[in-house]
Design a protein around this motif. Structure first.
Motif, PDB file in Angstrom:
ATOM      1  N   ALA A 100       3.304 -23.051   5.659  1.00 52.16           N
ATOM      2  CA  ALA A 100       2.102 -23.840   5.912  1.00 52.16           C
ATOM      3  C   ALA A 100       1.294 -23.927   4.618  1.00 52.16           C
ATOM      4  O   ALA A 100       1.476 -23.122   3.695  1.00 52.16           O
ATOM      5  CB  ALA A 100       1.262 -23.209   7.020  1.00 52.16           C
ATOM      6  N   GLY A 101       0.428 -24.913   4.560  1.00 51.97           N
ATOM      7  CA  GLY A 101      -0.444 -25.068   3.405  1.00 51.97           C
ATOM      8  C   GLY A 101       0.210 -25.811   2.260  1.00 51.97           C
ATOM      9  O   GLY A 101       1.351 -26.263   2.334  1.00 51.97           O
ATOM     10  N   GLU A 102      -0.520 -25.909   1.160  1.00 51.79           N
ATOM     11  CA  GLU A 102      -0.046 -26.660   0.007  1.00 51.79           C
ATOM     12  C   GLU A 102       1.162 -26.004  -0.655  1.00 51.79           C
ATOM     13  O   GLU A 102       1.930 -26.667  -1.352  1.00 51.79           O
ATOM     14  CB  GLU A 102      -1.179 -26.803  -1.016  1.00 51.79           C
ATOM     15  N   ALA A 103       1.317 -24.705  -0.466  1.00 53.12           N
ATOM     16  CA  ALA A 103       2.442 -24.008  -1.089  1.00 53.12           C
ATOM     17  C   ALA A 103       3.754 -24.227  -0.344  1.00 53.12           C
ATOM     18  O   ALA A 103       4.820 -23.876  -0.857  1.00 53.12           O
ATOM     19  CB  ALA A 103       2.152 -22.514  -1.178  1.00 53.12           C
ATOM     20  N   SER A 104       3.698 -24.821   0.846  1.00 49.49           N
ATOM     21  CA  SER A 104       4.910 -25.013   1.635  1.00 49.49           C
ATOM     22  C   SER A 104       5.756 -26.139   1.047  1.00 49.49           C
ATOM     23  O   SER A 104       5.255 -27.216   0.748  1.00 49.49           O
ATOM     24  CB  SER A 104       4.551 -25.340   3.089  1.00 49.49           C
ATOM     25  N   LEU A 105       7.052 -25.870   0.903  1.00 46.32           N
ATOM     26  CA  LEU A 105       7.989 -26.866   0.374  1.00 46.32           C
ATOM     27  C   LEU A 105       8.710 -27.619   1.476  1.00 46.32           C
ATOM     28  O   LEU A 105       9.540 -28.483   1.196  1.00 46.32           O
ATOM     29  CB  LEU A 105       9.025 -26.181  -0.528  1.00 46.32           C
ATOM     30  N   ILE A 106       8.395 -27.281   2.744  1.00 47.68           N
ATOM     31  CA  ILE A 106       9.092 -27.930   3.862  1.00 47.68           C
ATOM     32  C   ILE A 106       8.117 -28.656   4.784  1.00 47.68           C
ATOM     33  O   ILE A 106       8.501 -29.100   5.862  1.00 47.68           O
ATOM     34  CB  ILE A 106       9.888 -26.904   4.683  1.00 47.68           C
ATOM     35  N   SER A 107       6.861 -28.753   4.399  1.00 51.11           N
ATOM     36  CA  SER A 107       5.858 -29.341   5.297  1.00 51.11           C
ATOM     37  C   SER A 107       6.148 -30.812   5.532  1.00 51.11           C
ATOM     38  O   SER A 107       6.616 -31.529   4.645  1.00 51.11           O
ATOM     39  CB  SER A 107       4.455 -29.173   4.710  1.00 51.11           C
ATOM     40  N   GLY A 108       5.880 -31.250   6.760  1.00 55.02           N
ATOM     41  CA  GLY A 108       6.039 -32.658   7.081  1.00 55.02           C
ATOM     42  C   GLY A 108       7.146 -32.974   8.049  1.00 55.02           C
ATOM     43  O   GLY A 108       7.334 -34.126   8.425  1.00 55.02           O
ATOM     44  N   GLY A 109       7.897 -31.978   8.511  1.00 57.99           N
ATOM     45  CA  GLY A 109       8.960 -32.212   9.469  1.00 57.99           C
ATOM     46  C   GLY A 109       8.780 -31.372  10.720  1.00 57.99           C
ATOM     47  O   GLY A 109       7.790 -30.651  10.878  1.00 57.99           O
ATOM     48  N   GLU A 110       9.747 -31.455  11.610  1.00 55.76           N
ATOM     49  CA  GLU A 110       9.654 -30.724  12.869  1.00 55.76           C
ATOM     50  C   GLU A 110       9.616 -29.215  12.648  1.00 55.76           C
ATOM     51  O   GLU A 110       8.924 -28.494  13.366  1.00 55.76           O
ATOM     52  CB  GLU A 110      10.844 -31.079  13.772  1.00 55.76           C
ATOM     53  N   LEU A 111      10.355 -28.719  11.656  1.00 55.43           N
ATOM     54  CA  LEU A 111      10.394 -27.278  11.415  1.00 55.43           C
ATOM     55  C   LEU A 111       9.008 -26.749  11.055  1.00 55.43           C
ATOM     56  O   LEU A 111       8.562 -25.727  11.596  1.00 55.43           O
ATOM     57  CB  LEU A 111      11.396 -26.960  10.302  1.00 55.43           C
ATOM     58  N   SER A 112       8.315 -27.422  10.153  1.00 54.42           N
ATOM     59  CA  SER A 112       6.977 -26.957   9.771  1.00 54.42           C
ATOM     60  C   SER A 112       6.001 -27.102  10.933  1.00 54.42           C
ATOM     61  O   SER A 112       5.088 -26.283  11.091  1.00 54.42           O
ATOM     62  CB  SER A 112       6.463 -27.745   8.558  1.00 54.42           C
ATOM     63  N   ALA A 113       6.199 -28.120  11.782  1.00 57.92           N
ATOM     64  CA  ALA A 113       5.327 -28.287  12.948  1.00 57.92           C
ATOM     65  C   ALA A 113       5.523 -27.143  13.937  1.00 57.92           C
ATOM     66  O   ALA A 113       4.552 -26.671  14.555  1.00 57.92           O
ATOM     67  CB  ALA A 113       5.609 -29.627  13.625  1.00 57.92           C
TER      68      ALA A 113
END
Length: 485
Positions: free
Chosen positions: A272-285
């Motif tokens: 989560a957050g700006e440091a996340s490299l996977i944000s924006g998909g179902e996994l991060s949700a």
């Protein structure tokens, strides 16, 4: 041109048009197949010793717009992300319940207020006292059930994360294997279009879980990198790590070590957050639901439970109680401490001294929780005080809710209002991302197989094939004439 040269040229024409007809038939058959790239046959003049000898097939082209596909995949990831969040907020709204819903928290608070007033109107009636105790127990149970339902959503998200990680690892390995096979077939000069279609379908599946970009490499190889910069595959597939748990309770968080985080090739990844490299998909949700959205909903429930406990244990409300003793509502039977607010709604219970199920006396609701003997049956003072404190405006002590003075019913309404606002915002974002994904998907499909265009091309191929066949027939007649001389 000799007769034999004419014969050879016509034969190459027959072969070329046959390959073109094969490509068109494949296009028409797969016009609606997801991930299918339109085929076209690349032709070039055949020259032997500087002399034209017909036509040759140089390869099969797979016509796709990779830039459009990348944009569509990112849009797909965003749509899946927002849909997952929106679905959770809808479920959370159902858990809390709207005022008109039977069994909602606001309805239970209203039922307790009504029961206390009815008991105060006839304090000698043990039936009405029992009804008030039952309403209090029902309110505590409602908060217990709401808390349990939120934790069930967290556990569900944790299980879905495990499933998504398993899908990611399997799909990345499949793409790696296809890369190897495509490289081998390309080097051997074989048509790899079907393998490219298969690889695109698998990458599309991955893109729903994490937003990514496909980068071309030599020999029809691809690398996969998330939009945040994490390398999922570049020669070798990355390996995600995650450990699911069987039960989730309010106190369990990723920060405390109670819940698993995500790793890529053994290295921890921010989820989560700006440091996340996977944000924006179902996994991060799913991580957001488990670690942020659900915990925020739990904190609001705990704030409501804290307000309820503190209202009914306020100093001077019940003169039979001494300092430190729990009031009508307890934390697992004991007094509440502000340091233990997390998970309070799951532990909330009615004081055993008034609960007949725990050998208590309902008359203590009238006489005082600390009463050692039955008091005057017509004394409604404490019952009225309990009803008044329920509706009194008092400041919210918990940091989980905006600081303001309100009644318990008003506080419950604010909890529902905050949840509904989150749900409406999520619905709006879901509609936008879904519309964007649909538009890009439609654009991709529009650039795919056009059956009308394919049918027109087939007519041309039919005429070309007939013309080459006519040349063969003419050459055959010429040869027969020579043989008859």
């Amino acid at each position: 041109m000799s007769v034999t040269s004419a014969l050879a040229s016509a034969l190459t024409g027959i072969q070329a048009t046959s390959r073109q007809a094969e490509a068109i038939s494949s296009n028409v058959a797969n016009a609606t197949t997801p991930g299918y790239g339109k085929r076209s046959v690349a032709l070039a003049a055949l020259s032997v010793g500087g002399t034209g000898q017909g036509v040759r097939v140089t390869g099969i082209r797979r016509d796709i717009d990779q830039f459009l596909i990348n944009d569509r995949r990112v849009a797909q990831s965003a749509a899946d992300d927002r849909e997952t969040r929106s679905s959770f907020f809808k479920r959370l709204e159902e858990i809390i319940g709207t005022p008109e819903t039977t069994g909602s928290l606001t309805a239970r608070i209203g039922a307790l207020d009504k029961a206390l007033l009815e008991a105060a109107s006839r304090p000698e009636s043990e039936a009405r006292l029992a009804a008030a105790v039952s309403a209090a127990s029902d309110l505590a149970l409602g908060l217990n059930q709401a808390s349990d339902a939120i934790q069930a959503e967290r556990a569900k998200a944790d299980s879905q994360i495990a499933g998504a990680v398993g899908t990611l690892n399997t799909a990345l390995q499949q793409v790696q294997d296809l890369n190897t096979q495509i490289r081998s077939f390309t080097g051997a000069g074989r048509d790899v279009s079907a393998l490219l279609d298969q690889r695109q379908q698998i990458i599309d599946e991955i893109s729903g879980l994490v937003p990514l970009r496909e980068i071309a490499r030599d020999h029809n190889q691809v690398a996969l990198i998330t939009t945040g910069g994490a390398v999922l595959l570049d020669g070798t597939a990355g390996q995600f790590g995650f450990t699911a748990v069987h039960t989730v309770v309010p106190e369990m968080t990723q920060a405390s070590g109670g819940l698993s985080g995500l790793t890529l090739n053994g290295r921890p990844m921010a989820t989560a957050g700006e440091a996340s490299l996977i944000s924006g998909g179902e996994l991060s949700a799913l991580f957001a639901v488990r670690d942020d959205l659900a915990t925020e909903g739990q904190a609001r429930l705990d704030a409501l439970a804290r307000d309820l406990v503190e209202r009914f244990s306020a100093a001077g409300l019940d003169p039979t109680l001494t300092a430190g003793n729990p009031g009508l509502f307890t934390d697992s039977g004991g007094a509440f401490s502000a340091a233990n607010e997390a998970g309070l709604s799951s532990r909330l219970s009615v004081n055993a001294r008034v609960d007949p199920a725990q050998s208590g006396l309902v008359t203590r609701l009238r006489d005082g929780l600390g009463a050692t003997a039955t008091g005057p049956s017509g004394n409604a003072g404490l019952l009225l005080a309990l009803s008044n404190v329920l509706g009194a405006a008092r400041p919210t002590a918990s940091a989980a809710l905006p600081a303001a003075s309100r009644s318990l019913a008003g506080l419950a309404s604010d909890v529902l209002s905050l949840t509904s606002t989150d749900r409406l915002s999520a619905d709006s974002e879901t509609a936008y991302t879904a519309a964007r994904y649909a538009a890009l998907d439609e654009m991709e499909r529009a650039g795919g197989v056009d059956t009308d265009e394919e049918m027109q091309a087939l007519l041309v191929i039919e005429k070309t094939y007939a013309a080459n066949a006519k040349v063969l027939q003419t050459v055959n007649d010429m040869i027969n004439t020579l043989l008859e001389l």
